[in-house]
Enzyme design. Structure first.
Site, PDB file in Angstrom:
ATOM      1  N   ASP A  18      -0.320   5.020   0.982  1.00  0.00           N
ATOM      2  CA  ASP A  18      -0.590   5.968   2.081  1.00  0.00           C
ATOM      3  C   ASP A  18      -0.526   5.288   3.433  1.00  0.00           C
ATOM      4  O   ASP A  18      -1.176   4.272   3.669  1.00  0.00           O
ATOM      5  CB  ASP A  18      -1.960   6.614   1.890  1.00  0.00           C
ATOM      6  CG  ASP A  18      -2.042   7.353   0.568  1.00  0.00           C
ATOM      7  OD1 ASP A  18      -1.108   8.107   0.271  1.00  0.00           O
ATOM      8  OD2 ASP A  18      -3.025   7.148  -0.165  1.00  0.00           O
TER       9      ASP A  18
ATOM     10  N   ASP B  66       0.852  -1.192   0.000  1.00  0.00           N
ATOM     11  CA  ASP B  66       0.000   0.000   0.000  1.00  0.00           C
ATOM     12  C   ASP B  66       0.892   1.248   0.000  1.00  0.00           C
ATOM     13  O   ASP B  66       2.072   1.173   0.361  1.00  0.00           O
ATOM     14  CB  ASP B  66      -0.876  -0.066   1.263  1.00  0.00           C
ATOM     15  CG  ASP B  66      -1.758   1.139   1.449  1.00  0.00           C
ATOM     16  OD1 ASP B  66      -2.273   1.660   0.443  1.00  0.00           O
ATOM     17  OD2 ASP B  66      -1.943   1.548   2.611  1.00  0.00           O
TER      18      ASP B  66
END
Ligand SMILES: [Mg+2]
Length: 151
Positions: free
Chosen positions: A9, A7
Site C-alpha cells: 500500500d 511494501d
C-alpha cells in the site's frame, strides 16, 4: 544477491485512491479506519511505474525480491485480497510464495525495505529503509536510480 522487501500500500498499490473511491469511506465505522472497508484491498489500482519497476527487480540477477506488507488484523479478507492482488498484477512464476504479511517488519533480515510509512517495524528495519514518497525517494524512478538500475 541483495534481499529487497517491497511494501504494497502506497508503494505498489494505490490504497489512498481506493479508499477515496470506496462507497462506504465516509460512513461510520470506516471514518478513520479505511483498512476495515469491505473489499478495499481487492481492486486497488497500481501506483504509477510500480508494476514495471518491480518487474525489473524481480527479473534482476542481483536482487531477491519479496513483498512485505501489513494486513489489518481485524479485516481477515484483506489477507486474502493481498495474496490475490499480487497474483493479478505479477507473473505467478516470479512472485509465488513471495508475499510476507507481518506487523513486525523489523524482524525480517535483508538489505533494503521500500516502504512509504515508518509503522509496523519499517523504521526499525535492520537493513536500509528506502522511504518511498519522501524527498529522496519521491517515485519509483528515484528508487531504481538509487539501486543503480538502468531503465
Ligand atoms: Mg505502505
Amino acid at each position: 544477491m541483495k534481499i529487497i522487501y517491497i511494501d504494497l500500500d502506497g508503494v505498489v498499490a494505490d490504497f489512498e485512491k481506493g479508499r477515496k473511491n470506496h462507497p462506504l469511506s465516509s460512513i461510520t465505522p470506516y471514518i478513520g479506519r479505511p483498512d476495515k472497508l469491505p473489499g478495499v484491498y481487492e481492486d486497488l489500482e497500481p501506483i504509477p511505474d510500480a508494476i514495471a519497476s518491480v518487474n525489473i527487480l524481480l527479473n534482476h540477477k542481483d536482487f531477491d525480491v519479496y513483498f512485505l506488507s501489513t494486513a489489518p488484523w481485524d479485516n481477515p479478507e484483506a489477507w486474502m485480497h493481498k495474496r490475490l492482488w499480487v497474483a493479478k498484477y505479477f507473473n505467478e512464476k516470479l512472485i509465488r510464495k513471495r508475499l510476507i504479511l507481518s506487523h513486525h517488519k523489523h524482524l525480517l533480515i535483508g538489505d533494503y525495505l521500500i516502504d512509504d510509512r515508518r509503522f509496523n517495524g519499517a523504521s526499525e528495519f535492520k537493513g536500509e529503509w528506502l522511504h518511498f514518497g519522501s524527498e529522496n525517494f519521491r517515485n519509483w524512478g528515484e528508487i531504481l536510480n538509487y539501486l543503480k538500475i538502468k531503465t
